[in-house]
Design an enzyme around this catalytic site. Structure first.
Site, PDB file in Angstrom:
ATOM      1  N   ARG A  24       5.274   2.967  -5.226  1.00 16.69           N
ATOM      2  CA  ARG A  24       6.306   3.967  -5.521  1.00 16.69           C
ATOM      3  C   ARG A  24       5.922   5.331  -4.976  1.00 16.69           C
ATOM      4  O   ARG A  24       6.757   6.026  -4.404  1.00 16.69           O
ATOM      5  CB  ARG A  24       6.539   4.055  -7.027  1.00 16.69           C
TER       6      ARG A  24
ATOM      7  N   ARG B  37     -16.860   1.652  -3.554  1.00 21.37           N
ATOM      8  CA  ARG B  37     -16.862   0.310  -4.139  1.00 21.37           C
ATOM      9  C   ARG B  37     -18.232  -0.343  -4.108  1.00 21.37           C
ATOM     10  O   ARG B  37     -18.460  -1.327  -4.802  1.00 21.37           O
ATOM     11  CB  ARG B  37     -15.872  -0.574  -3.398  1.00 21.37           C
TER      12      ARG B  37
END
Length: 114
Positions: free
Chosen positions: A12, A85
């Site tokens: 979005r 990560r």
């Protein structure tokens, strides 16, 4: 579910409609982090189940909670920058290997030593 919702929010925010998986780099990292976590989830659940049944439920539960925490940290780090990560990735890998060891120890004890 949390990871999937983050992908929806990123879609979005950057106006990327499904089934597209490319676009803004932040969306791509969020999408990839969610996909990576989903790919390892069946392995994690299987090991958690076997280690819990055949080794020890308490030890396995602690390992499982730590694994989920490291995967959350992995997701959060990857969404910000790809290098974010690495630390949590190594920790979660170590925990998976520990669960493999616990599962094997439990299976061996169950089937070889009556």
């Amino acid at each position: 579910a949390y990871f999937a919702m983050q992908v929806i929010y990123a879609r979005r925010k950057y106006k990327i409609s499904p089934p597209e998986t490319t676009g803004h780099p932040e969306f791509e990292r969020t999408f990839r982090a969610q996909a990576n976590c989903s790919e390892y989830f069946p392995i994690f659940i299987s090991l958690l189940w076997v280690a819990g049944i055949f080794f020890h439920q308490g030890v396995t539960a602690v390992c499982g909670l730590l694994y989920l925490y490291t995967r959350l940290r992995y997701f959060q780090g990857y969404a910000v920058a790809a290098q974010g990560r690495l630390g949590p990735l190594h920790a979660s890998s170590w925990l998976l290997w520990l669960l493999v060891g616990l599962a094997l120890a439990g299976l061996l004890a169950h089937f070889l030593w009556p």
